[in-house]
Design an enzyme around this catalytic site. Structure first.
Site, short mmCIF file in Angstrom:
data_model
loop_
_atom_site.label_atom_id
_atom_site.label_comp_id
_atom_site.label_asym_id
_atom_site.label_seq_id
_atom_site.Cartn_x
_atom_site.Cartn_y
_atom_site.Cartn_z
CG ASP A 68 -1.79 0.92 0.98
OD1 ASP A 68 -2.66 1.26 2.11
OD2 ASP A 68 -2.42 1.47 -0.19
CE LYS B 155 -0.84 3.14 -4.03
NZ LYS B 155 -0.63 2.67 -2.65
CG ASP C 118 -5.53 -0.12 -1.31
OD1 ASP C 118 -5.25 0.97 -0.84
OD2 ASP C 118 -6.38 -0.40 -1.98
CG ASN C 119 -4.37 2.01 -3.71
OD1 ASN C 119 -3.54 1.96 -2.79
ND2 ASN C 119 -5.73 2.78 -3.51
CD GLU D 75 -8.42 4.89 -0.34
OE1 GLU D 75 -8.78 3.78 -0.95
OE2 GLU D 75 -7.12 5.17 -0.41
#
Ligand SMILES: Nc1ncnc2c1ncn2CCOCCNC(=O)c1cc(-c2ccc(F)cc2)cc(O)c1O
Ligand SMILES: [Mg+2]
Length: 214
Positions: free
Chosen positions: A141, A144, A169-170, A199
């Site tokens: 997380d 990136k 995540d993401n 989120e």
């Protein structure tokens, strides 16, 4: 002088959450982010997917890359068995200072080791510094564009074993295209996409769960 968003988030935890009650800390942060100010926690929707993966894996060793204010750290640590260890890496010292206080408010400091520094520097030192053999679960997380190089680094350092789980995540927003391409096409991983939302928004995002096959 002006406070920072993480400082305001911590104040909301100290005002609205009960000391020693991780669920109330998670709830206070989600309420702050929905009602007051958006912040880049994994959030309640993706957080439920995170919880289900942690519960399924029941890990003894966890690595979290990117602590921010400790929201996912608290979610994960609250589900760990008593002898389990969670190491979380945070690059930004201001975020780390807030996260330490959020983790302490939840009463989880004994399960969590927060390390300040860059993932690329610390991953090669995990074995010698923390006596870690391999990680049962890694939650990605952080930056990136570091997901792919850090995954390759963990492979090279022998930190993954047959069955280790990576949860990222993401993968849609902000997006990790090179990581997704690698992990979905590598014969060394079996991947599964969990569709969700960024989120506290209606924007599509999701978590990619990958099993290392050895
Ligand atoms: N130990 C380490 N080593 C290296 N680097 C490290 C580190 N520790 C931290 N860092 C630095 C990066 O930390 C934060 C990374 N997270 C994000 O950037 C993030 C951004 C959004 C987002 C923002 C704006 C939008 F419009 C839409 C989405 C949403 C998310 O869920 C995110 O997680
Ligand atoms: Mg994130």
């Amino acid at each position: 002088t002006q406070t920072t968003r993480p400082q305001r988030m911590l104040a909301a935890v100290q005002k609205n959450a009960t000391r020693g009650d991780p669920r109330s800390v998670v709830k206070a942060i989600d309420q702050f982010c929905r009602q007051k100010e958006w912040a880049m926690n994994v959030g309640d929707e993706k957080g439920c997917i995170l919880d289900s993966v942690v519960t399924e894996v029941n890990p003894a060793t966890v690595l979290e890359l990117g602590t921010y204010c400790g929201y996912s750290t608290v979610r994960i640590a609250s589900l760990l068995p008593s002898n389990a260890k969670l190491i979380t890496l945070e690059f930004n010292p201001d975020y780390a200072a807030i996260a330490r206080q959020v983790i302490a408010w939840a009463g989880l400091e004994d399960k969590v080791q927060l390390v300040e520094g860059a993932s690329g520097d610390w991953i090669p030192k995990m074995k010698e510094k923390f006596g870690i053999e391999t990680f049962d679960l890694v939650f990605l997380d952080h930056w990136k564009d570091r997901y792919l190089p850090d995954t390759k680094l963990m492979e090279e350092c022998g930190l993954l074993r047959k069955g280790s789980i990576l949860l990222a995540d993401n993968v849609i927003c902000p997006g990790t295209p090179d990581y997704l391409e690698y992990i979905r096409n590598s014969p060394r991983y079996k991947s599964q996409y969990f569709k969700s939302h960024l989120e506290y928004t209606k924007v599509e995002d999701g978590l990619e769960k990958s099993v290392f096959l050895g």
